[in-house]
Motif scaffolding. Structure first.
Motif, PDB file in Angstrom:
ATOM      1  N   VAL A  91       0.862  -1.179   0.000  1.00  7.11           N
ATOM      2  CA  VAL A  91       0.000   0.000   0.000  1.00  7.11           C
ATOM      3  C   VAL A  91       0.899   1.229   0.000  1.00  7.11           C
ATOM      4  O   VAL A  91       1.952   1.255   0.650  1.00  7.11           O
ATOM      5  N   ARG A  92       0.470   2.230  -0.736  1.00  5.43           N
ATOM      6  CA  ARG A  92       1.181   3.497  -0.782  1.00  5.43           C
ATOM      7  C   ARG A  92       0.257   4.568  -0.189  1.00  5.43           C
ATOM      8  O   ARG A  92      -0.890   4.700  -0.615  1.00  5.43           O
ATOM      9  N   PHE A  93       0.770   5.285   0.787  1.00  7.85           N
ATOM     10  CA  PHE A  93      -0.030   6.349   1.399  1.00  7.85           C
ATOM     11  C   PHE A  93       0.880   7.541   1.680  1.00  7.85           C
ATOM     12  O   PHE A  93       2.110   7.462   1.522  1.00  7.85           O
ATOM     13  N   TYR A  94       0.265   8.640   2.088  1.00  5.45           N
ATOM     14  CA  TYR A  94       0.997   9.900   2.229  1.00  5.45           C
ATOM     15  C   TYR A  94       0.747  10.482   3.618  1.00  5.45           C
ATOM     16  O   TYR A  94      -0.392  10.543   4.081  1.00  5.45           O
ATOM     17  N   VAL A  95       1.843  10.895   4.264  1.00  2.00           N
ATOM     18  CA  VAL A  95       1.798  11.348   5.652  1.00  2.00           C
ATOM     19  C   VAL A  95       2.230  12.809   5.717  1.00  2.00           C
ATOM     20  O   VAL A  95       3.313  13.152   5.216  1.00  2.00           O
ATOM     21  N   PRO A  96       1.414  13.706   6.327  1.00  2.00           N
ATOM     22  CA  PRO A  96       1.839  15.102   6.515  1.00  2.00           C
ATOM     23  C   PRO A  96       3.054  15.175   7.434  1.00  2.00           C
ATOM     24  O   PRO A  96       3.273  14.305   8.288  1.00  2.00           O
ATOM     25  N   GLU A  97       3.818  16.227   7.290  1.00  2.00           N
ATOM     26  CA  GLU A  97       5.055  16.375   8.060  1.00  2.00           C
ATOM     27  C   GLU A  97       4.816  16.332   9.573  1.00  2.00           C
ATOM     28  O   GLU A  97       5.593  15.698  10.293  1.00  2.00           O
ATOM     29  N   PRO A  98       3.759  16.947  10.129  1.00  2.00           N
ATOM     30  CA  PRO A  98       3.572  16.880  11.586  1.00  2.00           C
ATOM     31  C   PRO A  98       3.354  15.458  12.096  1.00  2.00           C
ATOM     32  O   PRO A  98       3.594  15.186  13.271  1.00  2.00           O
ATOM     33  N   ARG A  99       2.858  14.557  11.228  1.00  2.00           N
ATOM     34  CA  ARG A  99       2.581  13.173  11.643  1.00  2.00           C
ATOM     35  C   ARG A  99       3.732  12.217  11.309  1.00  2.00           C
ATOM     36  O   ARG A  99       3.657  11.039  11.633  1.00  2.00           O
ATOM     37  N   LEU A 100       4.789  12.688  10.647  1.00  2.00           N
ATOM     38  CA  LEU A 100       5.844  11.796  10.173  1.00  2.00           C
ATOM     39  C   LEU A 100       6.601  11.131  11.315  1.00  2.00           C
ATOM     40  O   LEU A 100       7.092  10.007  11.176  1.00  2.00           O
ATOM     41  N   ALA A 101       6.684  11.776  12.454  1.00  4.31           N
ATOM     42  CA  ALA A 101       7.411  11.206  13.592  1.00  4.31           C
ATOM     43  C   ALA A 101       6.776   9.910  14.078  1.00  4.31           C
ATOM     44  O   ALA A 101       7.454   9.064  14.680  1.00  4.31           O
ATOM     45  N   GLY A 102       5.486   9.728  13.829  1.00  2.00           N
ATOM     46  CA  GLY A 102       4.811   8.505  14.268  1.00  2.00           C
ATOM     47  C   GLY A 102       4.910   7.355  13.293  1.00  2.00           C
ATOM     48  O   GLY A 102       4.295   6.309  13.520  1.00  2.00           O
ATOM     49  N   VAL A 103       5.661   7.528  12.202  1.00  2.00           N
ATOM     50  CA  VAL A 103       5.810   6.475  11.185  1.00  2.00           C
ATOM     51  C   VAL A 103       7.250   5.992  11.201  1.00  2.00           C
ATOM     52  O   VAL A 103       8.189   6.769  10.989  1.00  2.00           O
ATOM     53  N   ARG A 104       7.450   4.709  11.470  1.00  2.00           N
ATOM     54  CA  ARG A 104       8.794   4.147  11.573  1.00  2.00           C
ATOM     55  C   ARG A 104       8.949   2.976  10.610  1.00  2.00           C
ATOM     56  O   ARG A 104       8.017   2.183  10.425  1.00  2.00           O
ATOM     57  N   LEU A 105      10.130   2.871  10.025  1.00  2.08           N
ATOM     58  CA  LEU A 105      10.423   1.719   9.159  1.00  2.08           C
ATOM     59  C   LEU A 105      10.357   0.433   9.973  1.00  2.08           C
ATOM     60  O   LEU A 105      10.861   0.356  11.097  1.00  2.08           O
ATOM     61  N   GLY A 106       9.733  -0.577   9.410  1.00  6.98           N
ATOM     62  CA  GLY A 106       9.610  -1.866  10.077  1.00  6.98           C
ATOM     63  C   GLY A 106       8.411  -1.994  10.984  1.00  6.98           C
ATOM     64  O   GLY A 106       8.107  -3.101  11.451  1.00  6.98           O
TER      65      GLY A 106
END
Length: 330
Positions: A240-255
């Motif tokens: 799946v490909r999705f898009y995350v705003p910059e303020p929410r990027l800290a909550g997205v981690r590889l793995g």
């Protein structure tokens, strides 16, 4: 007065409930819009030829090693026949150069010729000795003695020639010639192996298991080298490909795992985040939201797991990283 106090308490409770619901809803707005896509394998022949057989159709499920299609090998078969004939010729040449003791019949013929020449020499030698004695007594003319001497010299030369022919037949070919012939033979074997590999590659099998997404050619059509005949999508290549705003990027981690949701889908669909873009970009038009479309976001991809791999390509989904989902459940 009591009614006014009771009304005030009710208003306070209602305001608290409204604030709590609004806060919880705000925390739960963490799902990111995206869609399902796949990394399709486009499989074609190594050499251009006519498509001979097709063993799959769109929607077929294949396992690794299953046959997909065969290409015609008419020209390769002819080249192989020529290579086999050349190997036979070179093998005979090498054997001929090495065959001193491998030709007993030929040597026997030359040996018989030598014995016949030696017998003729014995006869001419005896005749010469007799003619010389007769010439010494004056019983024959000088010309008769000369003829006997010429016959003797002729038979001596014949014996030398026959003996050398026998010796030559017993001597193997020269080392350099044998090595050159053997090298040519090895080269011909290598060419035959290369042709066999090319023929084998025209029988194309599935490099991985998956679902055939499309078939681009039919038997009888000519396919160029590298031109895809079958599009194959392995389950592990769905994401799946999705898009995350910059303020929410800290909550997205590889793995990290992420929950995947879509209309009419089961609730236990998950993926694992495998890519986070290092640069921000505009939300693509495929994400149908006027508000989100105007924002700069980071592209994120998550590999689907388990039953989520059955989602069709292009399916709109919402993705929730599990770390933020746990925060929303507090």
């Amino acid at each position: 007065m009591k009614r006014l106090g009771l009304l005030l308490v009710i208003l306070i409770l209602a305001a608290g409930l409204w604030w709590g619901l609004t806060r919880n809803n705000g925390l739960r707005q963490i799902a990111f819009l995206g869609y399902v896509e796949g990394e399709t394998l486009y499989i074609g022949p190594n050499e251009g030829e006519r498509l001979a057989q097709l063993f799959v159709a769109a929607g077929s499920v294949v396992k690794p090693g299953d046959r997909l299609f065969n290409m015609s090998t008419t020209l390769l078969d002819r080249s192989r026949a020529e290579a086999v004939a050349r190997i036979g010729q070179l093998e005979a040449q090498v054997q001929n150069l090495q065959a001193a003791i491998n030709r007993p019949q030929q040597i026997a013929v030359l040996q018989a010729a030598l014995e016949r020449a030696e017998a003729a020499l014995t006869l001419s030698r005896n005749d010469y000795d007799r003619q010389r004695k007769l010439f010494a007594t004056g019983d024959i003319p000088k010309s008769t003695l000369d003829r006997a001497e010429m016959a003797l010299r002729r038979d001596e030369a014949s014996v030398k020639e026959a003996r050398r022919q026998v010796e030559a037949a017993r001597i193997p070919g020269r080392t350099q010639e044998i090595e050159a012939a053997q090298a040519s033979l090895n080269q011909a074997h290598a060419q035959l192996q290369a042709i066999d590999i090319r023929i084998g590659r025209q029988n194309v099998v599935a490099p991985a298991g998956g679902v055939v997404q499309d078939v681009f050619f039919r038997p009888g059509e000519v396919v160029n080298a590298g031109q895809p005949v079958v599009a194959l999508l392995p389950p592990e290549n769905r994401k799946v490909r999705f898009y995350v705003p910059e303020p929410r990027l800290a909550g997205v981690r590889l793995g990290a795992r992420a929950r995947v949701q879509c209309d009419g889908c089961p609730g236990d669909l998950y993926g694992r985040i495998s890519f986070v873009a290092s640069r921000q970009e505009y939300t693509p038009p495929v994400i149908f939201s006027d508000v989100e479309r105007a924002k700069l976001v980071f592209k994120v991809e998550a590999r689907l797991e388990g039953k989520a791999r059955e989602l069709p390509l292009g399916m709109p989904v919402s993705v929730t990283p599990l770390a933020e989902a746990a925060e929303a459940g507090k």
